[in-house]
Structure formats: C-alpha cells, structure tokens
Design an enzyme around this catalytic site. Structure first.
Site, PDB file in Angstrom:
ATOM      1  N   SER B 128       1.558   3.184  -5.327  1.00 39.16           N
ATOM      2  CA  SER B 128       2.712   2.345  -4.977  1.00 39.16           C
ATOM      3  C   SER B 128       3.477   1.924  -6.223  1.00 39.16           C
ATOM      4  O   SER B 128       2.901   1.736  -7.301  1.00 39.16           O
ATOM      5  CB  SER B 128       2.246   1.091  -4.252  1.00 39.16           C
ATOM      6  OG  SER B 128       1.491   1.434  -3.118  1.00 39.16           O
ATOM      7  N   GLU B 243      -8.624   8.941   4.207  1.00 35.86           N
ATOM      8  CA  GLU B 243      -8.763   7.488   4.098  1.00 35.86           C
ATOM      9  C   GLU B 243      -8.507   6.814   5.441  1.00 35.86           C
ATOM     10  O   GLU B 243      -9.293   6.014   5.931  1.00 35.86           O
ATOM     11  CB  GLU B 243      -7.788   6.960   3.042  1.00 35.86           C
ATOM     12  CG  GLU B 243      -7.785   5.435   2.922  1.00 35.86           C
ATOM     13  CD  GLU B 243      -6.779   4.913   1.886  1.00 35.86           C
ATOM     14  OE1 GLU B 243      -5.728   5.541   1.707  1.00 35.86           O
ATOM     15  OE2 GLU B 243      -7.060   3.865   1.291  1.00 35.86           O
ATOM     16  N   ASN B 364       1.091  -0.489   9.314  1.00 33.68           N
ATOM     17  CA  ASN B 364       0.885  -0.050  10.701  1.00 33.68           C
ATOM     18  C   ASN B 364       2.183   0.406  11.355  1.00 33.68           C
ATOM     19  O   ASN B 364       2.158   1.238  12.267  1.00 33.68           O
ATOM     20  CB  ASN B 364       0.211  -1.171  11.499  1.00 33.68           C
ATOM     21  CG  ASN B 364      -1.254  -1.301  11.118  1.00 33.68           C
ATOM     22  OD1 ASN B 364      -1.719  -0.654  10.169  1.00 33.68           O
ATOM     23  ND2 ASN B 364      -1.989  -2.113  11.852  1.00 33.68           N
ATOM     24  N   GLU B 365       3.303  -0.113  10.871  1.00 28.37           N
ATOM     25  CA  GLU B 365       4.581   0.378  11.409  1.00 28.37           C
ATOM     26  C   GLU B 365       4.756   1.847  11.024  1.00 28.37           C
ATOM     27  O   GLU B 365       5.177   2.675  11.843  1.00 28.37           O
ATOM     28  CB  GLU B 365       5.756  -0.446  10.862  1.00 28.37           C
ATOM     29  CG  GLU B 365       5.826  -1.870  11.409  1.00 28.37           C
ATOM     30  CD  GLU B 365       4.723  -2.773  10.877  1.00 28.37           C
ATOM     31  OE1 GLU B 365       4.337  -2.625   9.701  1.00 28.37           O
ATOM     32  OE2 GLU B 365       4.214  -3.617  11.655  1.00 28.37           O
TER      33      GLU B 365
HETATM   34  C1  LIG Z   1      -4.678  -5.593  -0.400  1.00 24.81           C
HETATM   35  C2  LIG Z   1      -3.813  -4.446  -0.793  1.00 24.81           C
HETATM   36  C3  LIG Z   1      -4.339  -3.441  -1.567  1.00 24.81           C
HETATM   37  C4  LIG Z   1      -3.544  -2.381  -1.970  1.00 24.81           C
HETATM   38  N1  LIG Z   1      -4.101  -1.442  -2.782  1.00 24.81           N
HETATM   39  C5  LIG Z   1      -3.322  -0.434  -3.238  1.00 24.81           C
HETATM   40  C6  LIG Z   1      -3.849   0.498  -4.199  1.00 24.81           C
HETATM   41  O1  LIG Z   1      -5.012   0.420  -4.580  1.00 24.81           O
HETATM   42  N2  LIG Z   1      -3.031   1.440  -4.663  1.00 24.81           N
HETATM   43  C7  LIG Z   1      -1.730   1.572  -4.243  1.00 24.81           C
HETATM   44  O2  LIG Z   1      -1.057   2.482  -4.679  1.00 24.81           O
HETATM   45  N3  LIG Z   1      -1.196   0.703  -3.346  1.00 24.81           N
HETATM   46  C8  LIG Z   1      -1.961  -0.300  -2.841  1.00 24.81           C
HETATM   47  N4  LIG Z   1      -1.424  -1.205  -1.953  1.00 24.81           N
HETATM   48  C9  LIG Z   1      -0.017  -1.096  -1.612  1.00 24.81           C
HETATM   49  C10 LIG Z   1       0.272  -0.734  -0.176  1.00 24.81           C
HETATM   50  O3  LIG Z   1      -0.020   0.610   0.064  1.00 24.81           O
HETATM   51  C11 LIG Z   1       1.739  -1.084   0.107  1.00 24.81           C
HETATM   52  O4  LIG Z   1       1.849  -2.492   0.037  1.00 24.81           O
HETATM   53  C12 LIG Z   1       2.199  -0.607   1.445  1.00 24.81           C
HETATM   54  O5  LIG Z   1       2.285   0.792   1.479  1.00 24.81           O
HETATM   55  C13 LIG Z   1       3.564  -1.206   1.829  1.00 24.81           C
HETATM   56  O6  LIG Z   1       4.507  -1.067   0.821  1.00 24.81           O
HETATM   57  P1  LIG Z   1       5.358  -2.331   0.348  1.00 24.81           P
HETATM   58  O7  LIG Z   1       4.404  -3.382  -0.021  1.00 24.81           O
HETATM   59  O8  LIG Z   1       6.323  -1.869  -0.666  1.00 24.81           O
HETATM   60  O9  LIG Z   1       6.131  -2.838   1.627  1.00 24.81           O
HETATM   61  P2  LIG Z   1       7.487  -2.234   2.219  1.00 24.81           P
HETATM   62  O10 LIG Z   1       7.424  -0.779   2.235  1.00 24.81           O
HETATM   63  O11 LIG Z   1       8.637  -2.872   1.533  1.00 24.81           O
HETATM   64  O12 LIG Z   1       7.419  -2.755   3.692  1.00 24.81           O
HETATM   65  C14 LIG Z   1       7.814  -4.066   4.103  1.00 24.81           C
HETATM   66  C15 LIG Z   1       7.845  -4.115   5.625  1.00 24.81           C
HETATM   67  O13 LIG Z   1       8.825  -3.184   6.104  1.00 24.81           O
HETATM   68  C16 LIG Z   1       8.246  -2.305   7.028  1.00 24.81           C
HETATM   69  N5  LIG Z   1       8.844  -0.973   6.913  1.00 24.81           N
HETATM   70  C17 LIG Z   1       9.124  -0.285   5.807  1.00 24.81           C
HETATM   71  N6  LIG Z   1       9.592   0.922   6.111  1.00 24.81           N
HETATM   72  C18 LIG Z   1       9.607   1.012   7.446  1.00 24.81           C
HETATM   73  C19 LIG Z   1       9.970   2.025   8.381  1.00 24.81           C
HETATM   74  N7  LIG Z   1      10.406   3.229   8.000  1.00 24.81           N
HETATM   75  N8  LIG Z   1       9.804   1.762   9.684  1.00 24.81           N
HETATM   76  C20 LIG Z   1       9.348   0.555  10.097  1.00 24.81           C
HETATM   77  N9  LIG Z   1       9.005  -0.419   9.286  1.00 24.81           N
HETATM   78  C21 LIG Z   1       9.131  -0.196   7.964  1.00 24.81           C
HETATM   79  C22 LIG Z   1       6.774  -2.257   6.641  1.00 24.81           C
HETATM   80  O14 LIG Z   1       5.974  -1.829   7.722  1.00 24.81           O
HETATM   81  C23 LIG Z   1       6.525  -3.686   6.248  1.00 24.81           C
HETATM   82  O15 LIG Z   1       6.286  -4.452   7.403  1.00 24.81           O
HETATM   83  C24 LIG Z   1      -2.196  -2.290  -1.552  1.00 24.81           C
HETATM   84  C25 LIG Z   1      -1.669  -3.308  -0.756  1.00 24.81           C
HETATM   85  C26 LIG Z   1      -2.447  -4.375  -0.385  1.00 24.81           C
HETATM   86  C27 LIG Z   1      -1.849  -5.448   0.473  1.00 24.81           C
END
Ligand SMILES: Cc1cc2nc3c(=O)[nH]c(=O)nc-3n(C[C@H](O)[C@H](O)[C@H](O)COP(=O)(O)OP(=O)(O)OC[C@H]3O[C@@H](n4cnc5c(N)ncnc54)[C@H](O)[C@@H]3O)c2cc1C
Lengths: 319, 382
Positions: B128, B243, B364-365
């Site tokens: 990420s 995963e 989950n979305e």
């Molecule tokens: C506890 C924890 C551990 C993690 N560990 C790792 C790790 O080890 N390595 C790593 O690389 N990442 C890690 N992550 C990151 C995680 O994979 C991301 O937080 C996640 O993929 C969401 O990205 P974002 O936080 O940028 O949220 P965003 O992508 O900005 O999403 C924000 C909201 O918008 C919604 N959204 C976005 N796009 C869409 C769409 N197309 N349709 C519908 N809804 C949408 C999302 O569902 C969410 O509700 C971790 C996150 C957490 C919370």
C-alpha cells in the site's frame, strides 16, 4: 477427512440438472401453478425413470440404497429448477421410511405418490395429488383434502380429514420425518437461491438505465454479492448435515438445524435482493422470479423456520 | 465424503497437541506490536521451527513437514486450542513463502525459505501507498535499473510489523510507460539498508503495529526480483488470493473465539435476554460454517480444484464474523467493555482489532466488487 462428493454423485446431479433444463423449464412450473394441480405427471415419470425418486430406497427393497450424502445434491438440483409436486416428501421420507411396508413397491416404482404431514403443521402440502400421506406413526389413504390456498402454486396446501389409517413407523434411518424434511428442504432452498441469483444476474446484465446495464452499478453488485455469500456459506453446513444423517452421528439433530436455519435465511435474503434487482417487474405475476421466491417463502417456514432451528442449535451449544 | 479424521490425521493431531502442551508459554506474551513482545514472539517462532511446527505445510527441505492442507487446518486447530502466541511472521510464512515456492528461483528458495521458517528473518508486506490503497495498481514507488541493481524510491504505508521486521516484500513501478497493471515488479528488500526510513504508526489501540517505509535511492541487487520483471502484479495477486482464500485467517481462530464467547455467555450472560442468546448461537454457527466451508475448499484444492475469485467470499465472511463475535462479547460484558485494561481486556482489544479486518487485505467493498465481476459476471462498473 475428505469433504467432497464422489464423481458418481456429481455426475448424477449434473445429469439431473440437464434433465430438468429440458423437462422442467419455468414455463412448466408456471403451467402447473395455473392449472391448479401443482404437480406434473410427465415430470414425475421422468424423475422416476432416472431413479431420482427412489434413490433412498433400501437395496433390500430393490432401491439404490442411497444415503443423504448421495441424495443431497439432487435435492439441491430439484430446488434450482423449482420442481413442483411432492418430490422431497416422496424421496426423502416416504420412500426410505416405508419402503419395506406394503406401500413400498409402488412408491419405489413411482406409481404411487406420497406426501408428508408433519405434527407441527395443520396443513398438508400436495395432498390432492398424493395417494398416501405419511405421518410419524401411520399412513393415510382415501382421505379428504380441502384447499387451504397456499402461496406457492407448485406446493399446494390442504387441510386433510378422514382417511384409512395403517400403522407404520416412519423414520428415516432413525431420523424423524420432520428432520429428514428439514434437511432435504435446506438443500432445496440452496438450489432455489442459486437459481434466483442467476436469474437476477442475467437480468442485471441486460437491463439498462442511465445508458448502462444496471449490473454495473455498485449498489446492485453488492446486493448480489451479499446474497451469494449467504448461499455459499449455507452449503458446507448442509452437506455436513447430510453426512451426519448418513452416518447416524450424535450431532445429527444439531447439524440439520444449523443447515435449515442457514439455508432458510440465505434463501430469504436472496429473494429480497434478487427481487430488488428486478425493480418493478419483480413485483409482477409475470416475472418468473416469483416461482422461486414463493417456493422459498413456503419452505423457509416449513419443517421449522430459522428461529426454531436456531433455538434448537442453542440447546446444544449454550450451557 | 468422509468427515471423520483418518488414523494418520488423528496421530498428527495428537503429536501437535502433545508438543504444544509441553511448549506453549504458560503466560501470554506481550503484544508483538511492542519491541519486547516482538522479540519474545521471534523466540517463540524459533522454538516452533526447532520442533518443525512453524510451517507444517512446507516441504521438509525448507523446515516444514510436507503436511497437506487438511493437516495444516488440524495443526491450526491445535494451535489455537493451546492458546499459543500470535504469528509474528505471518506475512512471511503464509503469504510470501508460498509465493516464493511458486515463482521463486531455486536460489531464492534456498536463501529465503529456511530463514523465514525460523523467523531469523521476519517479513513485512510493503504494497500500500498513501495514494494507492484499494486502487493498488496506482502505486508510484519506483525501481530503476542500474547495472545489476535496482534503485528504489518512494513511500509505502500500513506495512504491518515493519517497525521491527527485517525485510519487506514490495511492488514497485519499473515501467512508467506501461498500462497501470503492467510495468510493476515484485522486489524483496532488507529494511536496514541505507536510504530506508521506517516511521512507526500507532494503531487504534495505541501500539505501533504498522509503519510507513520511505525509500530514498535504496540499492538492492536484481536477484531480489521475485518472478519476472514487469510481471509483479500477477505475482502479487497470486499471493493475495491465497491470503484471502485460506491462509490469512484459518477457521481455528474463530472456532476458538466463539468457544470463549459461549463460555463468556454461560458465565456472565443475562439468560433472559433471548435476543443475545440467539446472537451467540448465530456466530457459533458462522464459525462452524466457516470451518466446514474451509475443509470443503481445501479438499477441493487437494483434488485439483484451485480456489479462484470465490476467495473474496471468505475474506468478507471471516472479517464480518470477527466483528460480530466481538460486538456480542462487549454487549455481554457491559461496563467492563469501556476498559482497556482489566480482566476482560482481551475482548476489548479484540474488538478494536476486529474492526480492521474489513479494511486490510483488500476492503470488503473491493471484495464485493470482485465477486460481482468475476463470480457473478456482472458488467464492470468503472
Ligand atoms: C491493520 C491493517 C494492517 C495492514 N497491513 C498492511 C500491510 O502489511 N501491507 C500493506 O501493504 N498494506 C496493509 N494495510 C493496508 C490495507 O491493505 C489498505 O488500508 C486497504 O487496502 C485500503 O486502502 P486505503 O486505506 O487506502 O483506503 P481507500 O482505498 O482510500 O478506501 C477508503 C474507503 O473507500 C472504499 N473504496 C475505495 N475504492 C472503492 C471502490 N472501487 N468501490 C467501493 N468502495 C471503494 C473502501 O472500501 C474504503 O471503505 C493494512 C491495513 C490495516 C488497517
């Protein structure tokens, strides 16, 4: 530990799916709704010919000696096609339970039709097309059936009076008829749900609004995904319940209740979501979806609804 | 279908149980998101490895037992039953390890797998970025080729356990001209190299469970490329499928949690609250359903039916179930649910952590979109 079906079991189910695609299209289900019988003698003889109806007849009585594990995918396929008439009652209860009585041979041959009257209901589904009604401790013939106006035209509902009574202990390998039907209907509900999802997905691919197929809208996608989730996670518990019933496991009652609770809830959720995806047409008599929805609403309440079965699971799990 | 364990499986279960009973620390270790806890968890992993229990499904030559997936599930059941510590090298052993076995070179397998199994090297996942979360293919961190090295630049975020981890596995843009999903490369990188800055981030519970990783002209040899150059997206997705599908959250975790929930209900629940009793039974059924579903999936994998996009169903299911289990627990414990320290703190902690489940490993979305598009074949949205 091996949680899968054999090739034979899978192939039999696929064969049944093919048969039903030809012999039980939605138009046939609609026809038996509209002609008021809730049953198709032609379809019945196809099912009999394929050996579906008698799969659970003991080998000693000339049947295939199939277990619930052998039959469970068939119940599911019957549900996918919303097969009308007393198929489950006949296959899952009457045939295995009273095969070795004088009623047995014609039931196994499919010449005589049986339905079931469970103690928790005043109504008997399919009574007008049945030759015999199986009850827990006896069998009824020559009874009077009065229409009770069930909602599902493929599962007509009656009150029953009179009849000649023959004592017989109807248990299916130690299982109460109620439980046998709860299990069979769990699988049938899963099949109904699978098909409702397919119907709605097909519709969502072709119906356009705002210049796009409605299936491209996320609200629609998520409704559908959530329905699928519930259905997929009801399957393994249902197959496990079939295994428990087949092997006489101590946990059979609990496992059947878990299956029926999950399948009932999955089917209801699926009916709501798939109807919503259809918009106005979903609220019409004309849309085929209702043939599946009403069957789901009938079966989810029969042989114990989700609440009944959840409480029964509670009895095993809590305290 | 035979849902009974074979003699061999029972023997395996007993062997695992015996070993775990003799070796699991009697007191729970401090959180692995603290420096002390991390070190103690690494020691525990070494002990597991010495008993050849750290990666049971791996081939023996890399420190495993060559156990099939069914046995892996059995091991997991015993592991949670024994109350053994959380797996600090989860991202390595369950995510990266299987990927290396699938696409890595022999030299990479020799180099990385045994030290991963022993947790001599603990791995963090650096995928990420601040502006590429759900839209992971939008990553901007770059790897530029310079002779036999890659030069890495950019910023990663949310890398679990990266505060104390030794190496990370990342995806970097190697062809800026290519279409978004092409031109990405999967690269393995030590976290102690010059040019790397790891900035801890405190999670909802206050511990620094994840971190940002800044890359500033970091040099790594090209041998650290996993899979082909510019084909990193495919490699990453193979990892992610596994995963979501099975390995990240084995059913045993939830079976154990609902067993504790039932005990909690029996001990503290208001038995006149039938709605809450129903809720407890509901999650018990969910955990049991997830267990059965997984055994079915895994049997399918053993019989040559690999898991596809349905893996996304599992991810939604377990993450929502985990939230539900903890919501119900907090309802049962009442006023104690406001306390971060106390006799029931594990439930409160667990509740906070459960809330991240619907976010990490693909929200989950996003999973619902994947199911709609790939399983239900609905038309693409965007
Ligand atoms: C506890 C924890 C551990 C993690 N560990 C790792 C790790 O080890 N390595 C790593 O690389 N990442 C890690 N992550 C990151 C995680 O994979 C991301 O937080 C996640 O993929 C969401 O990205 P974002 O936080 O940028 O949220 P965003 O992508 O900005 O999403 C924000 C909201 O918008 C919604 N959204 C976005 N796009 C869409 C769409 N197309 N349709 C519908 N809804 C949408 C999302 O569902 C969410 O509700 C971790 C996150 C957490 C919370």
């Amino acid at each position: 530990m091996k949680f899968s079906f054999t090739d034979d079991q899978r192939l039999f189910a696929e064969g049944l799916r093919d048969l039903l695609a030809n012999e039980c299209p939605a138009s046939l289900v609609r026809e038996v709704w509209e002609n008021g019988t809730g049953h198709s003698p032609e379809l019945w003889s196809h099912l009999s010919g394929m050996g579906v109806l008698s799969i659970m007849a003991p080998e000693s009585d000339g049947g295939m000696g199939g277990s619930f594990v052998d039959a469970i995918l068939l119940f599911q396929e019957l549900g996918r096609a919303a097969v009308p008439g007393p198929v489950l009652e006949h296959m899952a209860v009457a045939v295995p339970a009273i095969a070795s009585t004088t009623f047995g041979a014609p039931l196994i041959a499919g010449d005589s039709i049986a339905t079931l009257w469970v103690d928790d209901s005043p109504y008997v589904a399919h009574a007008a097309v049945a030759d015999v009604i199986v009850r827990k401790d006896h069998v009824l013939e020559s009874f009077d059936a009065t229409d009770a106006h069930g909602m599902d035209g493929g599962r007509r509902l009656f009150t029953v009076a009179g009849g000649e009574r023959t004592n017989a202990n109807a248990n299916v390998g130690g299982l109460d008829p109620f439980d046998a039907m709860a299990l069979a209907s769990a699988a049938y509900l899963i099949g109904l749900s699978e098909r409702m999802i397919e119907i709605a997905a097909e519709y969502a691919r072709v119906r356009e609004q705002f210049g796009k197929p409605i299936g491209s809208f996320q609200a629609v996608k998520h409704l559908m995904s959530d329905a699928l989730l519930k259905v997929e996670f009801a399957k393994a518990p249902t197959y496990r319940a079939a295994f428990s019933a087949s092997t006489g496991a101590d946990t059979t009652t609990r496992d059947i209740s878990m299956a029926k609770a999950l399948a009932s809830e999955a089917a209801y959720r699926t009916s709501r979501s798939t109807m919503q995806v259809h918009g106005g047409i979903g609220y019409t008599w004309e849309a085929d979806l209702q043939l599946w929805m009403k069957k789901a609403w009938a079966l989810m309440r029969s042989y114990g609804d989700a609440n009944f079965h959840r409480r029964r699971v509670s009895g095993f799990v809590l305290a | 279908m035979d849902l009974r364990e074979t003699a061999d499986e029972i023997a395996f279960r007993l062997e695992a149980r015996t070993w775990l009973e003799a070796n699991v620390p009697s007191e729970p270790l401090p959180s692995f998101d603290t420096a002390e806890g991390f070190a103690l968890h690494r020691q525990w992993e070494k002990k597991l490895y010495d008993g050849r229990w750290s990666a049971v499904s791996w081939p023996e030559q890399y420190g495993g037992r060559g156990a099939d997936y069914i046995k892996w599930l059995i091991f997991e059941e015993e592991y949670y039953r024994a109350g053994a510590p959380g797996r600090v090298n989860q991202n390595g052993i369950f995510l990266l390890g299987p990927t290396i076995m699938e696409v890595g070179t022999d030299a990479q397998k020799e180099k990385f797998l045994p030290t991963m199994a022993s947790s001599e090297i603990v791995w963090g996942q650096a995928w990420s970025e601040p502006n590429a979360g759900s839209d992971l293919a939008g990553i901007k961190s770059k790897a530029m080729r310079d002779g036999d090295d890659w030069i890495l630049n950019g910023q990663k975020i949310w890398a679990s356990r990266a505060v104390w981890a030794d190496w990370c596995f990342g995806i970097f843009r190697t062809d800026p001209e290519a279409e978004r999903h092409r031109g990405l490369t999967f690269i393995l990188c030590p976290l102690n190299l010059p040019g790397i800055t790891v900035r801890p981030i405190a999670q909802l519970d206050g511990d620094t469970g994840f971190a940002e990783i800044f890359f500033d002209d970091v040099r790594v040899p090209v041998e650290n490329t996993l899979g082909e150059v510019d084909k990193g997206w495919g490699v990453a997705m193979a990892t992610a499928g596994f995963e979501r599908g099975v390995s990240l959250r084995s059913p045993a975790r939830f079976s154990e949690a609902v067993n504790r929930l039932v005990q909690l209900w029996n001990r503290l629940g208001d038995k006149s609250d039938t709605a809450l009793a129903d809720a407890v039974t509901d999650v018990w059924m969910q955990a049991e359903g997830y267990r059965l579903h997984t055994y079915q999936t895994v049997t399918g994998m053993l019989e040559g039916r690999p898991i596809g996009a349905e893996a996304s169903l599992n991810k939604i299911f377990w993450s929502e179930m985990d939230v539900r289990i903890h919501e119900i627990a907090l309802q049962i414990i009442g006023p104690e649910a406001e306390r971060m320290e106390g006799p029931l703190e594990r439930w409160v902690d667990g509740f906070l952590f459960s809330l991240s489940g619907p976010i990490y490993a693909g929200t989950n979305e996003i999973q619902r979109n994947i199911i709609a598009d790939r399983v239900l074949q609905l038309p693409k949205g965007m």
